[in-house]
Design an enzyme around this catalytic site. Structure first.
Site, PDB file in Angstrom:
ATOM      1  N   ASP A 103     -18.505 -19.542 -53.355  1.00 35.83           N
ATOM      2  CA  ASP A 103     -17.347 -20.368 -53.035  1.00 35.83           C
ATOM      3  C   ASP A 103     -17.318 -21.692 -53.790  1.00 35.83           C
ATOM      4  O   ASP A 103     -16.322 -22.062 -54.390  1.00 35.83           O
ATOM      5  CB  ASP A 103     -17.361 -20.599 -51.515  1.00 35.83           C
ATOM      6  CG  ASP A 103     -16.433 -21.703 -51.092  1.00 35.83           C
ATOM      7  OD1 ASP A 103     -15.230 -21.538 -51.300  1.00 35.83           O
ATOM      8  OD2 ASP A 103     -16.917 -22.714 -50.568  1.00 35.83           O
ATOM      9  N   ASP A 106     -22.410 -24.010 -52.911  1.00 39.29           N
ATOM     10  CA  ASP A 106     -23.347 -23.283 -52.047  1.00 39.29           C
ATOM     11  C   ASP A 106     -23.367 -21.808 -52.450  1.00 39.29           C
ATOM     12  O   ASP A 106     -22.918 -21.442 -53.526  1.00 39.29           O
ATOM     13  CB  ASP A 106     -22.954 -23.462 -50.581  1.00 39.29           C
ATOM     14  CG  ASP A 106     -21.496 -23.058 -50.333  1.00 39.29           C
ATOM     15  OD1 ASP A 106     -20.925 -22.338 -51.175  1.00 39.29           O
ATOM     16  OD2 ASP A 106     -20.930 -23.465 -49.299  1.00 39.29           O
ATOM     17  N   TYR A 254     -15.276 -24.490 -41.917  1.00 41.69           N
ATOM     18  CA  TYR A 254     -15.307 -24.429 -43.372  1.00 41.69           C
ATOM     19  C   TYR A 254     -13.926 -24.157 -43.978  1.00 41.69           C
ATOM     20  O   TYR A 254     -13.437 -24.922 -44.805  1.00 41.69           O
ATOM     21  CB  TYR A 254     -16.325 -23.375 -43.820  1.00 41.69           C
ATOM     22  CG  TYR A 254     -17.700 -23.684 -43.290  1.00 41.69           C
ATOM     23  CD1 TYR A 254     -18.509 -24.620 -43.917  1.00 41.69           C
ATOM     24  CD2 TYR A 254     -18.168 -23.090 -42.106  1.00 41.69           C
ATOM     25  CE1 TYR A 254     -19.760 -24.948 -43.405  1.00 41.69           C
ATOM     26  CE2 TYR A 254     -19.424 -23.406 -41.587  1.00 41.69           C
ATOM     27  CZ  TYR A 254     -20.210 -24.339 -42.242  1.00 41.69           C
ATOM     28  OH  TYR A 254     -21.437 -24.680 -41.722  1.00 41.69           O
ATOM     29  N   GLU A 497     -18.197 -31.889 -55.418  1.00 37.68           N
ATOM     30  CA  GLU A 497     -18.416 -30.441 -55.312  1.00 37.68           C
ATOM     31  C   GLU A 497     -17.260 -29.672 -55.936  1.00 37.68           C
ATOM     32  O   GLU A 497     -16.103 -29.907 -55.589  1.00 37.68           O
ATOM     33  CB  GLU A 497     -18.588 -30.014 -53.854  1.00 37.68           C
ATOM     34  CG  GLU A 497     -18.972 -28.550 -53.707  1.00 37.68           C
ATOM     35  CD  GLU A 497     -19.404 -28.185 -52.294  1.00 37.68           C
ATOM     36  OE1 GLU A 497     -20.029 -27.125 -52.128  1.00 37.68           O
ATOM     37  OE2 GLU A 497     -19.108 -28.953 -51.354  1.00 37.68           O
TER      38      GLU A 497
END
Length: 524
Positions: A103, A106, A254, A497
């Protein structure tokens, strides 16, 4: 006495003439603005023209990030520091779910944003495949798309079952090591008739329907397989309605879905393009459109909300679909709402959104802020090309008229900001330009190839003050704060990220700008 009176009279008439001239100029420029300078349509561009090196170089990098994110048995691995990983994913259900893509920074496989990634990447290829091909990026993009759709096919083992997650997010986020070194169990989560997920099932249907069009000429058998899965998943999503976030509460932390109506419309729109079955067109233009489309209310395009994308996609049918579509009142409502979206994006429009930084970047959310400007710019570029190719001269925003070139200028402004034309003078695409983030929040990139840390002792690499030993090439990071600052820290996941769905959007945007050509009038 007489001389003074004449002098004052002359001054008075002079002032009157000056005021009249000012008023005349104001009226002239107002009319000029409202007329869009010309009501004549701009010339329709032909095949791909001159290459814009800036966008071409950035596109080549952005496409590579999909290789960085690949899971499974890697073939012709282009990223030297990546290797095989997650080869046993799906084994507990006797499925091969080893492919797909991680994704973000991670090692989770979240089906909802992964399917959105595939849909947007398909859309980019369908619209701008000729422009991608002009810079040798079409085949790499198609290869990355197939890596995801291979996974999605295997994740749909029967009509009403779809596996939507691989890995335990809580356990996964307690580890910091390379995907090649994972040892923890990776449980599966699914939606089915008793635990429905209309949003994720419909998004997956959209991904497969759009991808079926991408592969229709190059691999008709694979295309047919994708379309079959898309139709089954849409039927499942529509019949067993419910949000996957309710069925799988852990998803709320999430990728919480705020509703499934937008995905149902999005999927039906793509299925209509793939099949030309009027049932799907009636689905979006009839009662379901009235219920879910929020006609007249502009929204932001993202992994969670597909309405703006649906409005632009269905606008194609009014630009290129003939008289029947032009007379379809439901389709006209989608187009009017798409126009409202465009008017909100244009900075000089009377209805321009105020959700911008001082430098003009669309800014909606602190987390992953670049998703919205890039998605908005991609839609603007598409709409601009639809207007240009259909010889639609102007777009009216509360009476002020704007040309396709105005939309393209906006799209370029957002892309240029990402590439370094910003107060930080930094590129937000890793590897592009002289200055870009060095401490990207990405496990694989942060750990040296020779190191094999366990789950918890790998956190020393998260907190290390050294730049990442590997370049997460092509990654689009989260982006700046509203005050246009960026803190380059590996612990700063809010800004640093990257994600695969951001990559699909930036690939679409850059593909639209890398050169110019007329829009594809039909995907079939």
């Amino acid at each position: 006495m007489g001389e003074k009176s004449r002098s004052r009279g002359c001054c008075g008439w002079f002032l009157v003439l000056v005021i009249l001239a000012i008023i005349g100029c104001a009226v002239f420029f107002t009319i000029r603005k409202r007329s869009g300078h010309s009501k004549e349509a701009a010339p329709v561009p032909g095949p791909p023209g001159a290459i814009d090196t800036k966008y071409s170089n950035a596109l080549k990098l952005a496409v590579q990030f999909f290789d960085v994110q690949k899971s499974g048995k890697l073939v012709d691995d282009k990223i030297t520091w990546r290797g095989d990983s997650a080869l046993e994913d799906g084994s507990e259900a006797n499925l091969d779910l080893s492919k797909g893509m991680y994704d973000a920074g991670d090692h989770m496989k979240f089906g909802f944003p992964m399917a959105f990634t595939a849909t947007v990447l398909s859309w980019a290829i369908l619209e701008y495949g000729d422009q991608m091909d002009a810079v040798n990026q079409l085949e790499p993009a198609k290869d990355s798309l197939k890596w995801i759709t291979d996974y999605l096919i295997n994740a749909h083992p029967s009509n009403n079952v779809l596996y939507v997650q691989v890995g335990d997010p809580e356990k996964d986020h307690k580890c910091w090591y390379r995907p090649e070194d994972m040892t923890e169990k990776r449980p599966l989560a699914q939606v089915n008739t008793s635990s429905p997920g209309s949003d994720v099932a419909a998004e997956t249907a959209a991904a497969m329907a759009s991808a079926s069009l991408v592969f229709k000429t190059s691999d008709s058998t694979y295309s047919s397989t994708l379309l079959k899965h898309a139709q089954q998943l849409f039927t499942f999503a529509d019949k067993y309605r419910g949000s996957y976030s309710v069925s799988l509460p852990q998803a709320q932390t999430y990728y919480n879905s705020t509703g499934y109506g937008d995905e149902l419309l999005w999927a039906a729109s793509w299925l209509y393009h793939a099949t030309r079955d009027q049932t799907y067109l009636q689905y979006v233009s009839g009662q379901n459109g009235k219920t879910y489309a929020k006609w007249g209310s502009p929204t932001w395009f993202s992994w969670d909300n597909k309405l703006a994308g649906t409005q632009v996609l269905l606008s194609r049918l009014t630009f290129f679909g003939g008289k029947d579509n032009a007379d379809n009142s439901g389709l006209q409502m989608y187009r009017k709402t798409a126009e409202a979206v465009m008017c909100g994006l244009l900075p000089d429009s009377p209805t321009a959104t105020t959700s911008r930084t001082e430098s003009g970047l669309i800014w909606v959310s602190e987390w992953n802020c670049l998703q919205h400007p890039v998605a908005s710019a991609f839609l603007a570029a598409l709409y601009s090309d639809y207007m240009l190719t259909s010889k639609t001269a102007t777009l009216s925003c509360s009476g002020d008229l704007f040309k396709p070139s105005d939309l393209r200028k906006f799209a370029e402004s957002q892309a240029d900001y990402v590439l370094g034309n910003n107060p930080m003078k930094t590129s937000y695409i890793v590897g592009y330009g002289e200055k870009y983030p060095q401490y990207v929040h990405h496990r694989g990139a942060s750990i040296p190839s020779g190191a094999t840390p366990g789950c918890s002792d790998g956190f020393k690499w998260l907190t290390s003050t050294e730049p990442n030993p590997h370049v997460a090439v092509g990654a689009l990071v989260g982006g700046p704060f509203l005050n246009e600052t960026y803190i380059d820290s590996r612990n700063n996941s809010m800004q640093g990220e990257p994600s695969t769905y951001n990559s699909a959007l930036i690939v679409g945007l850059l593909s639209s700008l890398v050169t110019t050509s007329s829009a594809v009038q039909s995907f079939t």
